[in-house]
Design a protein around this motif. Structure first.
Motif, short mmCIF file in Angstrom:
data_model
loop_
_atom_site.label_atom_id
_atom_site.label_comp_id
_atom_site.label_asym_id
_atom_site.label_seq_id
_atom_site.Cartn_x
_atom_site.Cartn_y
_atom_site.Cartn_z
N UNK A 64 4.41 -7.69 34.10
CA UNK A 64 4.03 -8.80 33.24
C UNK A 64 4.34 -10.14 33.91
N UNK A 65 5.48 -10.22 34.58
CA UNK A 65 5.85 -11.45 35.28
C UNK A 65 4.82 -11.80 36.36
N UNK A 66 4.36 -10.78 37.09
CA UNK A 66 3.36 -11.02 38.13
C UNK A 66 2.02 -11.44 37.53
N UNK A 67 1.65 -10.83 36.41
CA UNK A 67 0.40 -11.22 35.76
C UNK A 67 0.45 -12.67 35.27
N UNK A 68 1.58 -13.07 34.75
CA UNK A 68 1.74 -14.47 34.35
C UNK A 68 1.45 -15.39 35.53
N UNK A 69 2.02 -15.05 36.68
CA UNK A 69 1.81 -15.86 37.87
C UNK A 69 0.34 -15.85 38.30
N UNK A 70 -0.30 -14.70 38.18
CA UNK A 70 -1.68 -14.55 38.65
C UNK A 70 -2.67 -15.35 37.82
N UNK A 71 -2.48 -15.39 36.49
CA UNK A 71 -3.50 -15.96 35.61
C UNK A 71 -3.23 -17.40 35.22
N UNK A 72 -2.07 -17.94 35.57
CA UNK A 72 -1.67 -19.24 35.02
C UNK A 72 -2.54 -20.40 35.49
N UNK A 73 -3.26 -20.25 36.60
CA UNK A 73 -4.04 -21.38 37.11
C UNK A 73 -5.43 -21.52 36.53
N UNK A 74 -5.88 -20.59 35.70
CA UNK A 74 -7.24 -20.61 35.16
C UNK A 74 -7.19 -20.66 33.63
N UNK A 75 -7.64 -21.76 33.01
CA UNK A 75 -7.54 -21.89 31.55
C UNK A 75 -8.39 -20.90 30.76
N UNK A 76 -9.33 -20.23 31.43
CA UNK A 76 -10.16 -19.25 30.72
C UNK A 76 -9.62 -17.82 30.87
N UNK A 77 -8.44 -17.68 31.46
CA UNK A 77 -7.77 -16.39 31.53
C UNK A 77 -6.72 -16.30 30.43
N UNK A 78 -6.64 -15.13 29.80
CA UNK A 78 -5.61 -14.84 28.81
C UNK A 78 -4.84 -13.60 29.25
N UNK A 79 -3.66 -13.41 28.66
CA UNK A 79 -2.81 -12.28 29.03
C UNK A 79 -2.19 -11.70 27.77
N UNK A 80 -2.30 -10.37 27.63
CA UNK A 80 -1.73 -9.70 26.46
C UNK A 80 -1.21 -8.33 26.86
N UNK A 81 -0.36 -7.79 26.01
CA UNK A 81 0.11 -6.41 26.15
C UNK A 81 -0.37 -5.62 24.95
N UNK A 82 -0.55 -4.32 25.16
CA UNK A 82 -1.01 -3.45 24.09
C UNK A 82 -0.23 -2.15 24.11
N UNK A 83 -0.05 -1.57 22.94
CA UNK A 83 0.60 -0.26 22.85
C UNK A 83 -0.41 0.86 23.09
N UNK A 84 -1.67 0.50 23.31
CA UNK A 84 -2.73 1.48 23.53
C UNK A 84 -3.28 1.35 24.95
N UNK A 85 -3.95 2.40 25.43
CA UNK A 85 -4.45 2.37 26.79
C UNK A 85 -5.91 2.72 26.94
N UNK A 86 -6.51 3.40 25.95
CA UNK A 86 -7.91 3.77 26.06
C UNK A 86 -8.82 2.57 25.82
#
Length: 204
Positions: A64-86
């Motif tokens: 999650x920490x790495x994803x925060x770093x990856x997406x933070x520069x683009x305002x049209x990117x969002x980041x979420x976690x889910x308890x599901x995988x399918x």
């Protein structure tokens, strides 16, 4: 879904990019950037548990920490976690969070699209039924995806640069274990975070 970063505007078209992100690579980012030519927002989703594998080495918090770093520069990117995988479950969660007016796409590479289309779903909804709920946005990785005739109208291809198309998380980890250069395979901000705890990323 639990949101950590969310784009400000309500998207008319939303692409959901789920993955293990172990670690996020330049290929992941290239897929998302290319998808922005089709959709208004890309939602990166990190499952808290995977349907067919477990977390090893790097855990949920590290990824999650790495994803925060990856997406933070683009305002049209969002980041979420889910308890599901399918995919179908993630699409339903996105529908609940984004409302009925956003058109949903699941963003993936050619290899994942082939698995999704050929998977035995048992007594559950088959791929054609699922694709009434969302569409597939498929990046050309290792060749272009040729969908079966019955789902062709629900699949849209996107292109990504050839030099990153074959980049994989497993190759990043292999290079780290072998002591080979690896930074060029991940976004710069991701590499900076990884170097602080490089031992985590050398595992399988």
């Amino acid at each position: 879904m639990d949101f950590y970063i969310r784009a400000a505007a309500a998207p008319a078209r939303l692409a959901i990019l789920p993955g293990a992100f172990n670690p996020p690579t330049r290929a992941h980012l290239a897929m998302a950037e290319s998808a922005l030519g089709v959709v208004d927002e890309v939602l990166f989703v990190l499952p808290r548990a995977f349907p067919h594998k477990e977390y090893t080495a790097a855990g949920f918090a590290e990824r999650l920490e790495l994803l925060r770093a990856a997406v933070s520069g683009e305002p049209r990117f969002s980041l979420a976690a889910s308890s599901r995988g399918l995919f179908i479950d993630l699409a339903r969660e996105a529908r609940a969070d984004y409302g009925p007016d956003s058109e949903l796409f699941l963003l993936c590479g050619r290899d994942a699209a082939e698995r999704i289309a050929s998977w035995d779903y048992g007594g559950a909804e088959g791929i054609r039924e699922q694709l009434e709920f969302f569409r597939l946005l498929v990046a050309a990785r290792g060749g272009h995806y040729e969908p079966p005739h019955e789902i062709r109208d629900r699949v849209e291809p996107i292109e990504i640069p050839v030099d990153v198309a074959e980049v994989s998380s497993s190759e990043v980890r292999r290079r780290i274990r072998a002591g080979e250069p690896w930074r060029e395979l991940v976004p710069s901000a991701v590499g900076t975070v990884m170097e602080a705890r490089l031992d985590i990323w050398s595992g399988e």
